[in-house]
Design an enzyme around this catalytic site. Structure first.
Site, PDB file in Angstrom:
ATOM      1  N   GLN C 202      -2.969   2.152  -0.162  1.00  0.00           N
ATOM      2  CA  GLN C 202      -3.017   0.753   0.249  1.00  0.00           C
ATOM      3  C   GLN C 202      -3.950   0.017  -0.711  1.00  0.00           C
ATOM      4  O   GLN C 202      -5.164   0.015  -0.535  1.00  0.00           O
ATOM      5  CB  GLN C 202      -3.519   0.660   1.690  1.00  0.00           C
ATOM      6  CG  GLN C 202      -2.696   1.496   2.672  1.00  0.00           C
ATOM      7  CD  GLN C 202      -1.369   0.875   3.066  1.00  0.00           C
ATOM      8  OE1 GLN C 202      -1.319  -0.286   3.462  1.00  0.00           O
ATOM      9  NE2 GLN C 202      -0.289   1.620   2.928  1.00  0.00           N
ATOM     10  N   GLY C 243      -1.736  -6.043  11.026  1.00  0.00           N
ATOM     11  CA  GLY C 243      -1.298  -4.971  10.128  1.00  0.00           C
ATOM     12  C   GLY C 243      -1.220  -5.407   8.665  1.00  0.00           C
ATOM     13  O   GLY C 243      -1.387  -6.586   8.336  1.00  0.00           O
ATOM     14  N   HIS C 244      -0.928  -4.456   7.801  1.00  0.00           N
ATOM     15  CA  HIS C 244      -0.876  -4.730   6.357  1.00  0.00           C
ATOM     16  C   HIS C 244       0.256  -5.690   5.989  1.00  0.00           C
ATOM     17  O   HIS C 244       1.333  -5.618   6.542  1.00  0.00           O
ATOM     18  CB  HIS C 244      -0.797  -3.458   5.519  1.00  0.00           C
ATOM     19  CG  HIS C 244       0.279  -2.490   5.898  1.00  0.00           C
ATOM     20  ND1 HIS C 244       0.426  -1.283   5.279  1.00  0.00           N
ATOM     21  CD2 HIS C 244       1.253  -2.532   6.840  1.00  0.00           C
ATOM     22  CE1 HIS C 244       1.429  -0.639   5.813  1.00  0.00           C
ATOM     23  NE2 HIS C 244       1.946  -1.374   6.759  1.00  0.00           N
ATOM     24  N   ASN C 245      -0.080  -6.584   5.057  1.00  0.00           N
ATOM     25  CA  ASN C 245       0.882  -7.544   4.534  1.00  0.00           C
ATOM     26  C   ASN C 245       1.402  -8.537   5.561  1.00  0.00           C
ATOM     27  O   ASN C 245       2.407  -9.223   5.325  1.00  0.00           O
ATOM     28  CB  ASN C 245       2.064  -6.824   3.862  1.00  0.00           C
ATOM     29  CG  ASN C 245       1.610  -6.017   2.660  1.00  0.00           C
ATOM     30  OD1 ASN C 245       1.392  -4.812   2.757  1.00  0.00           O
ATOM     31  ND2 ASN C 245       1.383  -6.686   1.552  1.00  0.00           N
TER      32      ASN C 245
END
Lengths: 359, 359, 359
Positions: C202, C243-245
């Site tokens: 990540q 969460g990511h993105n």
């Protein structure tokens, strides 16, 4: 994403490194990794399946990791790989190797008595380590972490800043803890007696296998008697709650905000989406898949390999059928009512007229 | 579970200590406590009810705590007690007395001005304490905790590592905070004006009674105006959210990941399972029991003593009836359809034939 | 709520300061703010709408902020304002101005190399700041926070105690972080290959706009590739997972314990109640309102301006109709059954008699 010119590779070099076949321009120079839409001519990107072909075609990526059996993309340089996502993960590792932590014990760290801490570890600013703690080779404990007495931490583990590990927790190798997680706090156990709750003392521990990853602000309670266990290879997301004496098997994936009540058993290779709730002493058998926000009742057994959804959780197919019915019911009842009113109007118009007047 | 031979007791001694009657071998020596399945001949264990008789029979425990009215178990040494779980909690306390924290103020702790801190407290490594803080006799604040200005902490409280108590929070006696919990953070209050949200300043406090326990990474917001309150004897699990101006009564039990919105009132002796949501200004009356993942609507009153489940939460019986119907509906509709098709086939076969051809 | 006599104001002064009209006693002296029920003669309070008129009439408040078009309240001193809640927020700010933090860098703070930290900041006890960090004018970092390498923090930001900001996070101006929140931890991304999960590295970042507020113990993951974004003016409550993105737009309000899965898009002015779940790659369009505990499916688009509820989330009206049907169904089926039994009793009494005997 920093670029480092020393890490430039030709497509040919990448193909060789991955040991895969290539189509297109072998001499293209790749500097970095990027998603399809953000990539430039010097980036490598990937597509998982032909479904993303349109995005791939509009991408400027200089090199694409694609599935082996995919048809050629005209004018594109592609590396054909068995698992494009996995190849991409390796590419990211190649262009962005993780920073090597400084192997030192910071002077502000406070370390207890009778510890066994190997030379090459990193113990960062303000870390507090209790008596009798063991830390294996290459492990790194970042700023402001607290490790209680008797904690055993394996090799190559990484604790991000501000992690708490309570006393006597045992942790395998290559385990990663994100910031703010709390491992080994006392479980939620009380006895009601004479009008009030008394703590049932929680004297168990937590045992964590190898290659486990635990998310930010996740909490794992220690057992009441005996351990809470998390098996090798299991990945746990942020803000998850793992109750006392829970047993989680190997290679499970547990998404954010899921809560697992005391003494529940999660067997190997289980997948749980976000915000799932598992009741105490429930058992989720091997390979089961629990949908987001589902609630598995206490003592319930979720069968191996089966997808479940809803609260109370039931087989996915049943849940979807029931939802479909629920969606159709208002219409069905409306139609039924109008049929009945029609019938009633034909056979006995008076009451209906009366009803209308009352409205 | 460490064994300490000095703590060996005969069954006779245990019976005397608990002041209960015994059946079997009074001279059996007990070293420790254990669960039924993990116990050895030198362990005491317990069973709550006759339902666990099979486990008791296969257990190797040298002594069993059993309900008073239970029939004798042949060949077993038993102590007959009114509340076996409570007796077991006392046994655990006997064999595993909690560690006495060192009564000192660690030199790395930073303490503000005009504090009132009694001599026999424990203030551990890197603790930060604001101005005007009061800490009562025998309280213990572990590593890396932060207490804001004007916090009042009673006697015999225990803060595990990495707890934040915001300024002006008032805490009773024997209150326990697990790692990472945050007490008194500003509530979530905004005013929408001219296209954006403006903070409604949160100038209230938090007031916590005696014998409260608060779980890891739980958050309790301070009031907007006036206090957020948690009553004596209430136990709160991990990752729970308590909004601003919530009032929680005495002797409640609130399981993990439950969220209580602003100005909700939870009366005494309420039980809430995990992941429950309570809307703002809802009132949960005395002794109500809210099932896991239930959602109580804003302004709703949940009646005293009543079990509720589902979202929106309704009386448990109604919820179960509705679920039963939902489960039967697909079958009912299928049968209805086939009856109609049958009827239609009898009276007018042509359209059906036509439909078949279209399919 | 401390009183400070220097801050006493007459109603006339308050009216002038707010630039609004007044009815009643202009010379009443106001010392403080309070809620309607807690207010005394020297407090100013407010009511949002005529619905709270009864509470206003029984309140002892010396001055009331009321909606402009509201009818006069006999014997009461009122200030007529366009938005009483907003006026009250301003009053609280007037009587309780936020404490000015001491503009110093505490000697226990550890600051990395090549940082750009303006003179007038506050860096408190045991704060750890990495290399290359930039901190803008007037920002304040409280005790035990950790900022990774390359973090960019704008002006007038405020980090409460024990906040973690991972490396390379970029933060705008006037952003507030409550205790225990974690920004920029690695997202939850793995690739399954040869029987186990491998981390998908990540390497993205987090970008936060101006005037954002992030609650206690909330977690915001950094992107896998590219950033996770939170837009200007957005307010996020406690224990929320981002969460990511994920891309969150401007001026959204996201209540406690909501979870937003990877790559979901939340457009501007969205309101999400507590414990909402949003699946990966879902899109919540501008101004949508998601009810408490609702679950938006992965890849689903929630339409602009529309209220949604339930899991899977559907338009509120549909959800309510379906709930209404579900509530009526047990009765409908009971009636149907008794009609059928009646009919059956008329046409063929024998089997029914038989059934009765069997019961």
């Amino acid at each position: 994403m920093n670029k480092d010119m020393d890490r430039d590779k030709t497509v040919k070099e990448l193909a060789h490194w991955l040991d895969v076949s290539v189509e297109g321009n072998l001499e293209t120079v790749i500097h970095d990794v990027a998603s399809l839409d953000a990539a430039t001519e010097s980036d490598v990107s990937f597509l998982d399946s032909e479904r993303h072909l349109a995005s791939a075609l509009s991408s400027r990526a200089g090199c694409l990791l694609v599935p082996e059996k995919m048809a050629p993309i005209p004018g594109r340089t592609v590396l054909k790989v068995r698992n494009p996502r996995y190849a991409m993960a390796r590419m990211i590792g190649l262009f962005h190797p993780p920073m090597e932590p400084t192997r030192t014990i910071h002077p502000t760290a406070l370390i207890g008595k009778n510890t066994e801490i190997v030379d090459d570890v990193c113990i960062d600013v303000n870390v507090v380590i209790g008596d009798g703690v063991k830390i294996g080779r290459g492990s790194c404990v970042e700023a402001n972490c607290v490790l209680g007495d008797g904690v055993i931490l394996g090799e190559q583990c990484h604790l991000d800043p501000r992690v708490t590990i309570y006393a006597h927790t045992r942790i395998g190798n290559r385990v990663v803890f994100h910031s703010g997680c709390v491992i080994g706090s006392p479980g939620f156990g009380y006895v009601f007696e004479r009008g009030r709750y008394h703590a049932f003392p929680q004297i168990g521990t937590v045992e964590i296998g190898d290659d486990v990853e635990i998310g930010s602000n996740t909490t794992v309670d220690r057992g009441a008697l005996g351990p809470t266990r998390i098996g090798t290879g299991t990945k746990i997301d942020n803000l998850v709650q793992v109750g006392h004496n829970v047993e989680i098997g190997e290679h499970c994936v547990i998404a954010a905000q899921t809560g697992i009540s005391g003494s529940a058993v999660i067997e190997d290779y289980v997948t749980m989406a976000g915000q799932v709730g598992v009741g105490d002493q429930a058992r989720i058998q091997k390979g089961a898949i629990i949908g987001g926000q589902a609630g598995v009742l206490p003592h319930k057994v979720a069968r191996a390999g089966q997808p479940l959804w809803g609260t109370p959780a039931r087989p996915l197919k049943e849940f979807l059928k029931q939802q479909a019915v629920l969606i159709r019911m208002p219409k069905i009842l409306r139609e039924k009512k109008s049929r009945e009113e029609e019938k009633s109007a034909k056979t006995d118009p008076a009451p209906r007229g009366k009803k209308d007047r009352l409205e």
